[in-house]
Scaffold this motif. Structure first.
Motif, mmCIF file in Angstrom:
data_model
loop_
_atom_site.group_PDB
_atom_site.id
_atom_site.type_symbol
_atom_site.label_atom_id
_atom_site.label_comp_id
_atom_site.label_asym_id
_atom_site.label_seq_id
_atom_site.Cartn_x
_atom_site.Cartn_y
_atom_site.Cartn_z
ATOM 1 N N ALA A 22 1.353 8.279 -31.790
ATOM 2 C CA ALA A 22 0.497 7.105 -31.693
ATOM 3 C C ALA A 22 0.546 6.235 -32.936
ATOM 4 C CB ALA A 22 -0.941 7.535 -31.426
ATOM 5 N N LEU A 23 1.236 6.729 -33.996
ATOM 6 C CA LEU A 23 1.384 5.964 -35.245
ATOM 7 C C LEU A 23 0.034 5.568 -35.814
ATOM 8 C CD1 LEU A 23 4.393 3.694 -34.154
ATOM 9 C CD2 LEU A 23 4.442 5.973 -35.199
ATOM 10 N N ASP A 24 -0.903 6.507 -35.729
ATOM 11 C CA ASP A 24 -2.243 6.319 -36.276
ATOM 12 C C ASP A 24 -2.994 5.166 -35.619
ATOM 13 O OD1 ASP A 24 -4.015 7.621 -37.930
ATOM 14 O OD2 ASP A 24 -3.688 6.272 -39.620
ATOM 15 N N LEU A 31 5.373 6.192 -29.851
ATOM 16 C CA LEU A 31 6.647 6.880 -29.691
ATOM 17 C C LEU A 31 6.412 8.195 -28.966
ATOM 18 C CD1 LEU A 31 8.033 6.381 -33.313
ATOM 19 C CD2 LEU A 31 8.442 4.940 -31.309
ATOM 20 N N LEU A 32 7.270 8.512 -28.002
ATOM 21 C CA LEU A 32 7.131 9.747 -27.246
ATOM 22 C C LEU A 32 8.504 10.333 -26.968
ATOM 23 C CD1 LEU A 32 5.332 11.732 -25.603
ATOM 24 C CD2 LEU A 32 5.688 10.226 -23.631
ATOM 25 N N THR A 33 8.712 11.563 -27.379
ATOM 26 C CA THR A 33 9.954 12.271 -27.085
ATOM 27 C C THR A 33 9.707 13.223 -25.927
ATOM 28 O OG1 THR A 33 10.622 12.183 -29.411
ATOM 29 C CG2 THR A 33 11.741 13.788 -28.003
ATOM 30 N N LEU A 85 -2.209 6.775 -22.338
ATOM 31 C CA LEU A 85 -2.550 5.450 -22.846
ATOM 32 C C LEU A 85 -3.839 5.018 -22.160
ATOM 33 C CD1 LEU A 85 1.002 3.913 -22.405
ATOM 34 C CD2 LEU A 85 -0.058 4.376 -24.625
ATOM 35 N N MET A 86 -4.664 4.230 -22.862
ATOM 36 C CA MET A 86 -5.979 3.905 -22.313
ATOM 37 C C MET A 86 -6.384 2.488 -22.685
ATOM 38 S SD MET A 86 -9.528 5.989 -22.978
ATOM 39 C CE MET A 86 -9.452 5.686 -24.760
ATOM 40 N N LEU A 117 -4.136 11.137 -27.117
ATOM 41 C CA LEU A 117 -4.063 9.692 -26.943
ATOM 42 C C LEU A 117 -2.854 9.122 -27.677
ATOM 43 C CD1 LEU A 117 -5.424 6.986 -26.062
ATOM 44 C CD2 LEU A 117 -6.686 7.073 -28.235
ATOM 45 N N LEU A 118 -2.087 8.261 -26.990
ATOM 46 C CA LEU A 118 -0.943 7.596 -27.600
ATOM 47 C C LEU A 118 -1.271 6.168 -28.044
ATOM 48 C CD1 LEU A 118 2.152 8.595 -25.426
ATOM 49 C CD2 LEU A 118 1.711 9.189 -27.819
ATOM 50 N N GLY A 119 -2.207 5.519 -27.371
ATOM 51 C CA GLY A 119 -2.551 4.146 -27.720
ATOM 52 C C GLY A 119 -3.170 3.449 -26.535
#
Length: 316
Positions: A22-24, A31-33, A85-86, A117-119
């Motif tokens: 989520a890069l903070d 980014l998701l691998t 994502l939300m 959570l990713l973003g």
């Protein structure tokens, strides 16, 4: 530097929920691998106050329900949840305590289901609270369960009990008593059937969100088959049975169950029972698919057709 109120709110309530990718929550994307040799499965659901939850529902339960209805979609695909994502849109006067409770509910279920959570996005709205969540999961290649794929003579199975969510909404609206609190709890907090092995067992499936009869009809349409179920075989909780026979139609058509609805060939039924027992999830056979027009036929215990006044929940 002056930090905008939106960024401050994100830092307080949502950054603690963020995954590494989520890069903070300080960037415009994440980014998701994907796990090696797995296919991604994505699902999205929206919840609007006054439509999918009541405006005075506890915010922690709103957050948990938002995540769980998406987890239910992944469970129906046989997928393992990964991240989400939300989007959160709230009126400007939404109190800080609401965000704190909402985030606390998400945090509790992130720990339970192993997701992060990713973003996403936060914004204000002149209307009611509007929420959207996109959940990402994964399956082995070519193993995701689809609505299509049911076959003639497949058994029709459901997990758990049917009708509690719809009856819980009636309780919340003051139309039905609920001495045990079971029905209201089931409406506010679904139990997604994550962890039930379906690959190689179910030929088709989906979760029950818009009503058992309507969602079964979706499988019929996608698989070009008819379905027959016996109303007396549909599993009801003790609280639903206590509501009385006048509420049977609501149980069959009301929605908000978030149980799994599965087509299973006769030679795989034993495997389903074993998988369900291993996962601690009850399953019940309620009917069968057969060749014919894509429709759902409901019968009483003596085989007579049972007519309903409605088919299920409509989003429009």
């Amino acid at each position: 530097m002056i930090i905008p109120a939106e960024f401050s709110l994100i830092a307080r309530h949502f950054r603690p929920l963020a995954a590494a990718g989520a890069l903070d929550l300080k960037d415009d994307a994440a980014l998701l691998t994907p796990p090696a040799e797995r296919e991604l499965v994505l699902t999205a659901d929206a919840m609007v106050a006054g439509v999918h939850f009541l405006p005075d529902d506890p915010p922690d339960l709103v957050g948990r329900k938002l995540l769980r209805v998406n987890l239910s979609d992944l469970a129906a695909k046989g997928a393992v949840p990964l991240a989400y994502l939300m989007t959160v849109s709230t009126p400007r006067d939404t109190p800080e305590a609401w965000f704190a409770g909402f985030a606390a509910g998400l945090a509790a279920d992130q720990a339970t289901y192993g997701v992060s959570l990713l973003g996403g996005d936060t914004t204000s709205t002149p209307g009611p609270v509007s929420l959207s969540l996109t959940l990402i999961g994964h399956v082995a290649p070519d193993t995701a369960i689809r609505r299509s794929g049911a076959r003639d003579d497949d058994g029709i199975f459901v997990t758990g009990t049917i009708g509690d969510g719809a009856l819980g909404l009636a309780v919340a609206r003051g139309r039905l008593s609920d001495p045990s609190g079971h029905l209201l709890d089931r409406y506010r907090l679904p139990q997604p059937r994550v962890g039930l092995t379906l690959a190689g067992i179910a030929s088709a499936g989906m979760d029950v969100s818009d009503g058992l009869v309507q969602d079964l009809g979706h499988i019929c349409q996608a698989s070009d088959l008819a379905a027959e179920i016996t109303a007396d075989l549909v599993p009801l909780s003790d609280a639903a049975r206590a509501a009385g026979p006048a509420w049977l139609e609501t149980c069959l058509t009301g929605g908000d169950d978030y149980e799994l609805l599965l087509a299973v060939p006769p030679n795989r039924e034993a495997a389903l029972y074993h998988a369900a027992s291993t996962a601690g999830i009850p399953v019940t056979r309620i009917g069968r698919f057969h060749s014919g027009p894509a429709e759902v036929i409901i019968r009483t215990a003596n085989g007579e057709p049972l007519a309903l006044n409605r088919g299920g929940w409509s989003h429009f």
